[in-house]
Design a protein around this motif. Structure first.
Motif, PDB file in Angstrom:
ATOM      1  N   CYS A 217     -22.808  32.862 -19.956  1.00 22.31           N
ATOM      2  CA  CYS A 217     -23.656  33.339 -18.863  1.00 22.31           C
ATOM      3  C   CYS A 217     -22.760  33.602 -17.647  1.00 22.31           C
ATOM      4  CB  CYS A 217     -24.708  32.293 -18.531  1.00 22.31           C
ATOM      5  SG  CYS A 217     -25.813  32.757 -17.170  1.00 22.31           S
TER       6      CYS A 217
ATOM      7  N   CYS B  74     -30.461  31.547 -19.186  1.00 24.04           N
ATOM      8  CA  CYS B  74     -29.586  30.931 -18.180  1.00 24.04           C
ATOM      9  C   CYS B  74     -30.202  31.263 -16.824  1.00 24.04           C
ATOM     10  CB  CYS B  74     -28.189  31.527 -18.312  1.00 24.04           C
ATOM     11  SG  CYS B  74     -27.044  31.123 -16.981  1.00 24.04           S
TER      12      CYS B  74
ATOM     13  N   THR C 299     -28.357  36.270 -13.113  1.00 29.46           N
ATOM     14  CA  THR C 299     -27.460  35.892 -14.201  1.00 29.46           C
ATOM     15  C   THR C 299     -27.375  37.031 -15.199  1.00 29.46           C
ATOM     16  OG1 THR C 299     -29.245  34.904 -15.488  1.00 29.46           O
ATOM     17  CG2 THR C 299     -28.083  33.458 -13.957  1.00 29.46           C
TER      18      THR C 299
ATOM     19  N   GLN D  89     -26.466  37.781 -19.322  1.00 33.19           N
ATOM     20  CA  GLN D  89     -26.244  37.190 -20.640  1.00 33.19           C
ATOM     21  C   GLN D  89     -26.204  38.298 -21.687  1.00 33.19           C
ATOM     22  OE1 GLN D  89     -29.865  34.304 -19.825  1.00 33.19           O
ATOM     23  NE2 GLN D  89     -28.694  33.531 -21.598  1.00 33.19           N
TER      24      GLN D  89
ATOM     25  N   TRP E 202     -30.596  25.836 -18.078  1.00 34.97           N
ATOM     26  CA  TRP E 202     -30.807  26.546 -19.342  1.00 34.97           C
ATOM     27  C   TRP E 202     -32.136  26.101 -19.941  1.00 34.97           C
ATOM     28  CZ3 TRP E 202     -27.674  30.115 -22.051  1.00 34.97           C
ATOM     29  CH2 TRP E 202     -26.441  30.402 -21.445  1.00 34.97           C
TER      30      TRP E 202
ATOM     31  N   SER F  83     -19.416  31.370 -13.840  1.00 30.69           N
ATOM     32  CA  SER F  83     -19.857  31.510 -15.219  1.00 30.69           C
ATOM     33  C   SER F  83     -20.076  30.127 -15.816  1.00 30.69           C
ATOM     34  CB  SER F  83     -18.832  32.283 -16.052  1.00 30.69           C
ATOM     35  OG  SER F  83     -17.634  31.547 -16.157  1.00 30.69           O
TER      36      SER F  83
ATOM     37  N   HIS G  50     -22.711  34.395 -13.549  1.00 29.12           N
ATOM     38  CA  HIS G  50     -23.525  34.293 -12.325  1.00 29.12           C
ATOM     39  C   HIS G  50     -22.597  34.363 -11.128  1.00 29.12           C
ATOM     40  CE1 HIS G  50     -22.512  30.127 -13.534  1.00 29.12           C
ATOM     41  NE2 HIS G  50     -23.309  30.302 -14.572  1.00 29.12           N
TER      42      HIS G  50
END
Lengths: 116, 113
Positions: free
Chosen positions: B22, B88, B4, B6, B35, B70, B24
Motif C-alpha cells: 500500500c 488499506c 492510499t 493498492q 487494514w 508505504s 500513502h
C-alpha cells in the motif's frame, strides 16, 4: 458478546419511496457510523452518531438522515429514493471514547437495498 | 483526505506468505494506517493497524516504511478463507474528529489451493 446486527438483510423499493434501515451496535459501543457501498466499490462514509448526536457527515444529500437511540442502536432513513441509491448499506460501531482512540470499527453484514 | 494506492488484484498459493502493498505518500504525522478486509457477502472486518512501528497480531503483520509513505500487510500462511478484498486505510480524524474510514478500491486477493 453480540456483534453488530442489521435489519432487514435485503429490501426492494420503488423510486420516490422512503426507507428505514436499522442497526444494533455491539454491546458497550456508543458510536455508530453508516457507510454506502455500491457494487464493485469500497464503502463510502455517510455519517456518524456519538451519544445520540450526529458528529460527522460525508458527501451525501439531506435526504439521507439518521437517528441514534439511548441504547445506541441506530436508524438510517433515505427519502425520495433514486435508482443510484441501490447499494449495500453498512453500519459500524466503536467504543468512541478518548481511551479507545483508533479502536477498530465493528461492521455488520449490511442491508442490500435495490431501488427499481 | 489522505489517499492510499493498492494493486487491484493479487494471487497467492495456499499456505504461502502473502505481501499486500500500500502506498500513502500524503500521509500526515498523526494518521494511523488501518487494514480491513471484506469477505464475500460480509461487512468489512478489522485486520490490523499501526502508526510507526511494525505490528503483529494473530491475523497478520503490518510492516511500515521508515518514512511512513508505504506499508505492507503480511499474511504468513494464506488459507482459502483469506480470499477477500483487502483495504488499506488512513484513518481520518480531521477537523470533525469522527475517525471516519476512507476506503479506496482495495486489493482483491485470490488464494489458489
Amino acid at each position: 458478546e453480540t456483534g453488530v446486527t442489521q435489519s432487514p438483510t435485503h429490501l426492494i423499493k420503488t423510486r420516490g419511496q422512503q426507507v428505514t434501515l436499522r442497526c444494533s451496535s455491539q454491546s458497550g459501543h456508543n458510536t455508530v457510523s453508516w457507510y454506502q457501498q455500491a457494487l464493485g466499490q469500497g464503502p463510502q462514509f455517510i455519517f456518524q452518531y456519538y451519544r445520540e448526536e450526529e458528529n460527522g457527515r460525508g458527501n451525501f444529500p439531506p435526504r439521507f438522515s439518521g437517528l441514534q437511540f439511548p441504547n445506541y442502536s441506530s436508524e438510517l432513513n433515505v427519502n425520495a429514493l433514486e435508482l443510484d441509491d441501490s447499494a449495500l448499506y453498512l453500519c459500524a460501531s466503536s467504543p468512541g471514547s478518548e481511551t479507545s482512540y483508533n479502536s477498530p470499527l465493528h461492521f455488520g453484514n449490511g442491508t442490500r437495498l435495490t431501488v427499481t | 483526505d489522505a489517499k492510499t494506492t493498492q494493486p487491484n488484484s493479487m494471487e497467492s498459493n495456499e499456505e504461502e506468505p502473502v505481501h499486500l502493498p500500500c502506498n500513502h505518500s500524503t500521509i500526515s504525522g498523526t494518521d494511523y494506517i488501518h487494514w480491513y478486509r471484506q469477505l464475500p457477502s460480509q461487512g468489512p472486518e478489522y485486520v490490523i493497524h499501526g502508526l510507526t512501528s511494525n505490528v503483529n497480531n494473530r491475523m497478520a503483520s503490518l510492516a511500515i516504511a521508515e518514512d511512513r509513505k508505504s506499508s505492507t500487510l503480511i499474511l504468513h500462511r494464506a488459507t482459502l478463507r483469506d480470499a477477500a478484498v483487502y483495504y488499506c486505510i488512513l484513518r481520518d480524524w480531521g477537523s470533525s474528529n469522527t475517525g471516519k474510514l476512507i476506503f479506496g478500491q482495495g486489493t482483491t486477493l485470490q488464494v489458489k489451493p
